[in-house]
Design an enzyme around this catalytic site. Sequence first.
Site, PDB file in Angstrom:
ATOM      1  N   SER A  21      46.945  -9.886 -35.909  1.00 34.69           N
ATOM      2  CA  SER A  21      47.123 -10.701 -34.687  1.00 34.69           C
ATOM      3  C   SER A  21      48.597 -11.095 -34.538  1.00 34.69           C
ATOM      4  CB  SER A  21      46.178 -11.906 -34.749  1.00 34.69           C
ATOM      5  OG  SER A  21      45.998 -12.488 -33.486  1.00 34.69           O
ATOM      6  N   ASP A  46      37.221  -6.719 -29.357  1.00 35.46           N
ATOM      7  CA  ASP A  46      38.374  -7.481 -29.846  1.00 35.46           C
ATOM      8  C   ASP A  46      39.130  -8.138 -28.697  1.00 35.46           C
ATOM      9  OD1 ASP A  46      40.581  -8.351 -31.365  1.00 35.46           O
ATOM     10  OD2 ASP A  46      40.597  -6.500 -32.541  1.00 35.46           O
ATOM     11  N   HIS A  84      37.606  -9.442 -33.557  1.00 39.46           N
ATOM     12  CA  HIS A  84      38.979  -9.640 -34.024  1.00 39.46           C
ATOM     13  C   HIS A  84      39.106  -9.639 -35.546  1.00 39.46           C
ATOM     14  CE1 HIS A  84      43.068 -10.607 -32.882  1.00 39.46           C
ATOM     15  NE2 HIS A  84      43.086 -11.747 -33.538  1.00 39.46           N
TER      16      HIS A  84
END
Length: 297
Positions: free
Chosen positions: A108, A248, A275
Site C-alpha cells: 500500500s 482490492d 487488500h
Amino acid sequence: MFNHHSTGKECRTFYKVYGDLKSGVRPLVCVHGGPGVSSHYLDVLSDITLERSIPIVLYDQIGNGRSTHFQEKGGDLSFWKEELFLDELKRLLVHLGIYDDYDLLGHSWGGMLVSRHSVRQPGGLKRLIIWSSTCSGALWLEAQAVLRKRLPQDVQDALDRCEKEGTTDSKEYQEAVAVFYARFLCTLDPMPGPMQESFRCMETDPTVYHTMNGPSEFHMIGPIKDFSMLDEAHKISVPTLLINGWNDEAADSCMYPYFKLIPRVRWIQFANSSHVAHFEEREKFMEIVGLFLTEEV
C-alpha cells in the site's frame, strides 16, 4: 536511532528480524502501509522465513507503532513528507549492514515508498515487490470513487453527508467507512488480530495518517494525493513483482502503470482477496512471494 534537523529529540525506529541476517541468504525488508499503522499485520510474512530460511525485516515507520512519535508535529507538512521515510529506510538498511544486498517489499503506502527508493537505483537492491499500491495519488482517488459507488446507497449518503458537514470523526462516518473496508480492505470477519493491533496503533495516534492522507482511504486530502511515479517508474531496473487482489482498493487501474513502465516486471492477482492477500489467501501468497525471491534470474 537518528536525529532529524527539525526535532528536538532523538528518533528511534523499532524493527524486528525473523531469521539470521548473517546466514548468507539475502534478506527481505518489508515496508508497511498506512501511513499511520504499525507493522504488526505483516508479522505473518515470517512464514517465508520458516519455509525458505529467508530473513525477514519488519519495522514501524517513524510516528507509527513502537517507533518515536511526534504528535506535536500534527499538520506539519514540512516534517511529514516522503523524504523523511525514505531517509529512515536507508538508515535502517545501513544500520543492519544489509545495504549492499537486500530485497524489498512494500504494501500500500509502503509500495509507494519502495518504488521511489528503487528509482534511485541503490546498488544493493536485487528484487522488488510492489503490493496493493498505486502509481499515483490521482489514480488512487479515481479508483476509490468507482469502488465507493458499489456501496449501498445509504452508506454512500452517509459518507457524502459527513464529508460535506465536516463530521468525518463521527460514529456515523466511521461505521460507513467500515462497510467500505469490509469489502475492499479485508474481507475476513473478524479481522485478523494482527490487523486489529495495527489499526489500534493508528487510532491511538492518528497524527501521520491524518496529516499525510486524510480522514479515509477515499477522502484523501493530504500530500499523498500528489504522489506520482508515472514519470519515474521506468527507472526501476530490478526484477519486480506486482501483487493485488480482485476486490482490492488498490484497483488494477492503480497498478497498471507499473506493469506498463517497469522493464522487468510480472503481475499476479489473487482472485479471492482484497487488500490483504497474505491473510485472505495466506498459503498461496507465501508460495508466490517465496518463489519470486528464490528463482534464478
